[in-house]
Write a protein that holds these residues in place. Structure first.
Motif, PDB file in Angstrom:
ATOM      1  N   VAL A  14      38.499   9.230  -0.853  1.00  0.00           N
ATOM      2  CA  VAL A  14      37.332   9.525  -0.948  1.00  0.00           C
ATOM      3  C   VAL A  14      36.667   9.121  -2.236  1.00  0.00           C
ATOM      4  O   VAL A  14      35.409   8.804  -2.164  1.00  0.00           O
ATOM      5  CB  VAL A  14      37.665  11.430  -0.751  1.00  0.00           C
ATOM      6  N   VAL A  15      37.690   8.730  -3.778  1.00  0.00           N
ATOM      7  CA  VAL A  15      36.912   8.387  -4.445  1.00  0.00           C
ATOM      8  C   VAL A  15      35.894   7.436  -4.227  1.00  0.00           C
ATOM      9  O   VAL A  15      34.862   7.208  -4.952  1.00  0.00           O
ATOM     10  CB  VAL A  15      37.846   8.712  -5.081  1.00  0.00           C
ATOM     11  N   ALA A  16      36.454   6.382  -3.645  1.00  0.00           N
ATOM     12  CA  ALA A  16      36.722   4.797  -3.299  1.00  0.00           C
ATOM     13  C   ALA A  16      35.136   4.883  -2.140  1.00  0.00           C
ATOM     14  O   ALA A  16      34.171   4.521  -2.877  1.00  0.00           O
ATOM     15  CB  ALA A  16      38.022   4.308  -3.113  1.00  0.00           C
ATOM     16  N   VAL A  17      34.700   6.062  -1.010  1.00  0.00           N
ATOM     17  CA  VAL A  17      34.058   5.599  -0.343  1.00  0.00           C
ATOM     18  C   VAL A  17      32.774   6.413  -1.327  1.00  0.00           C
ATOM     19  O   VAL A  17      31.627   6.039  -0.756  1.00  0.00           O
ATOM     20  CB  VAL A  17      34.136   6.529   1.000  1.00  0.00           C
ATOM     21  N   THR A  18      32.884   6.912  -1.896  1.00  0.00           N
ATOM     22  CA  THR A  18      32.005   8.221  -3.138  1.00  0.00           C
ATOM     23  C   THR A  18      31.495   6.616  -3.599  1.00  0.00           C
ATOM     24  O   THR A  18      29.272   7.123  -3.975  1.00  0.00           O
ATOM     25  CB  THR A  18      32.271   9.536  -3.561  1.00  0.00           C
ATOM     26  N   LEU A  19      32.299   6.016  -4.157  1.00  0.00           N
ATOM     27  CA  LEU A  19      31.659   5.061  -5.310  1.00  0.00           C
ATOM     28  C   LEU A  19      31.321   3.971  -4.270  1.00  0.00           C
ATOM     29  O   LEU A  19      30.102   3.519  -4.994  1.00  0.00           O
ATOM     30  CB  LEU A  19      33.014   4.252  -6.205  1.00  0.00           C
ATOM     31  N   PHE A  43      30.048  -1.489  -6.241  1.00  0.00           N
ATOM     32  CA  PHE A  43      31.179  -0.923  -5.946  1.00  0.00           C
ATOM     33  C   PHE A  43      31.783  -2.377  -5.579  1.00  0.00           C
ATOM     34  O   PHE A  43      33.415  -2.130  -6.097  1.00  0.00           O
ATOM     35  CB  PHE A  43      30.898  -0.634  -5.125  1.00  0.00           C
ATOM     36  N   VAL A  44      31.906  -3.709  -5.556  1.00  0.00           N
ATOM     37  CA  VAL A  44      33.081  -4.205  -4.822  1.00  0.00           C
ATOM     38  C   VAL A  44      33.339  -4.922  -6.334  1.00  0.00           C
ATOM     39  O   VAL A  44      34.605  -5.339  -6.007  1.00  0.00           O
ATOM     40  CB  VAL A  44      32.279  -5.485  -4.324  1.00  0.00           C
ATOM     41  N   LEU A  45      32.420  -5.082  -7.391  1.00  0.00           N
ATOM     42  CA  LEU A  45      32.737  -5.149  -8.685  1.00  0.00           C
ATOM     43  C   LEU A  45      33.907  -4.981  -9.508  1.00  0.00           C
ATOM     44  O   LEU A  45      34.861  -4.873  -9.784  1.00  0.00           O
ATOM     45  CB  LEU A  45      31.677  -5.266  -9.589  1.00  0.00           C
ATOM     46  N   VAL A  46      33.791  -2.569  -9.398  1.00  0.00           N
ATOM     47  CA  VAL A  46      34.459  -1.935  -9.939  1.00  0.00           C
ATOM     48  C   VAL A  46      36.032  -1.855  -8.441  1.00  0.00           C
ATOM     49  O   VAL A  46      36.796  -2.136  -9.362  1.00  0.00           O
ATOM     50  CB  VAL A  46      33.786  -0.452  -9.439  1.00  0.00           C
ATOM     51  N   LEU A  47      35.302  -2.146  -7.314  1.00  0.00           N
ATOM     52  CA  LEU A  47      36.768  -1.818  -6.846  1.00  0.00           C
ATOM     53  C   LEU A  47      37.731  -3.337  -6.330  1.00  0.00           C
ATOM     54  O   LEU A  47      38.744  -3.088  -6.429  1.00  0.00           O
ATOM     55  CB  LEU A  47      36.105  -1.443  -5.387  1.00  0.00           C
ATOM     56  N   SER A  49      37.727  -5.221  -9.447  1.00  0.00           N
ATOM     57  CA  SER A  49      38.746  -4.797 -10.697  1.00  0.00           C
ATOM     58  C   SER A  49      39.728  -3.922 -10.828  1.00  0.00           C
ATOM     59  O   SER A  49      40.764  -4.366 -11.452  1.00  0.00           O
ATOM     60  CB  SER A  49      37.444  -4.767 -11.453  1.00  0.00           C
ATOM     61  N   ALA A  50      39.622  -3.303 -10.010  1.00  0.00           N
ATOM     62  CA  ALA A  50      40.818  -1.981  -9.862  1.00  0.00           C
ATOM     63  C   ALA A  50      42.151  -2.479  -8.697  1.00  0.00           C
ATOM     64  O   ALA A  50      43.774  -2.661  -9.130  1.00  0.00           O
ATOM     65  CB  ALA A  50      40.420  -0.865  -8.979  1.00  0.00           C
ATOM     66  N   VAL A  51      41.747  -3.622  -8.075  1.00  0.00           N
ATOM     67  CA  VAL A  51      42.890  -4.245  -7.387  1.00  0.00           C
ATOM     68  C   VAL A  51      42.951  -5.211  -8.257  1.00  0.00           C
ATOM     69  O   VAL A  51      44.596  -5.386  -8.085  1.00  0.00           O
ATOM     70  CB  VAL A  51      41.815  -4.676  -5.466  1.00  0.00           C
ATOM     71  N   VAL A  52      42.220  -5.961  -9.120  1.00  0.00           N
ATOM     72  CA  VAL A  52      43.214  -7.230  -9.867  1.00  0.00           C
ATOM     73  C   VAL A  52      44.067  -6.938  -9.933  1.00  0.00           C
ATOM     74  O   VAL A  52      45.049  -7.125 -10.744  1.00  0.00           O
ATOM     75  CB  VAL A  52      41.821  -8.444  -9.858  1.00  0.00           C
ATOM     76  N   GLY A  53      43.710  -5.665 -11.209  1.00  0.00           N
ATOM     77  CA  GLY A  53      44.459  -4.762 -12.380  1.00  0.00           C
ATOM     78  C   GLY A  53      45.582  -3.730 -11.289  1.00  0.00           C
ATOM     79  O   GLY A  53      46.890  -4.074 -12.117  1.00  0.00           O
ATOM     80  N   LEU A  54      45.102  -3.784 -10.551  1.00  0.00           N
ATOM     81  CA  LEU A  54      47.146  -2.841  -9.358  1.00  0.00           C
ATOM     82  C   LEU A  54      47.869  -4.054  -9.452  1.00  0.00           C
ATOM     83  O   LEU A  54      48.797  -3.949  -9.352  1.00  0.00           O
ATOM     84  CB  LEU A  54      46.651  -2.461  -8.101  1.00  0.00           C
TER      85      LEU A  54
END
Length: 79
Positions: A14-19, A43-47, A49-54
């Motif tokens: 839900v947070v990802a879709v809202t973002l 949102f592509v850059l933020v998500l 970055s989150a995937v790369v960090g994960l």
């Protein structure tokens, strides 16, 4: 365990879709060490970055548990 997975996954989705809905404007990012710039929705850059960090965290955890896996294999062979 499956319910716990859903309890954790659903709010994150839900947070990802809202973002993604709230941050659709295109931004330009300069990739400093490289002589490149990219244009993408925020949102592509933020998500991304989150995937790369994960993935980086998963690799570090996998490497750091190498000694434990090695000991477990040795104990399995010994048994």
């Amino acid at each position: 365990m499956k319910r716990l997975s859903w309890i954790l996954t659903l709010p994150l989705m839900v947070v990802a879709v809202t973002l993604a809905i709230a941050n659709r404007e295109v931004v330009t990012r300069d990739l400093w060490p490289l002589a490149m710039t990219i244009q993408a929705p925020l949102f592509v850059l933020v998500l991304g970055s989150a995937v790369v960090g994960l993935l980086a965290g998963a690799v570090v955890a996998w490497i750091s548990s190498g000694a434990t896996r090695r000991r477990a294999r040795a104990a399995r062979r010994h048994a």
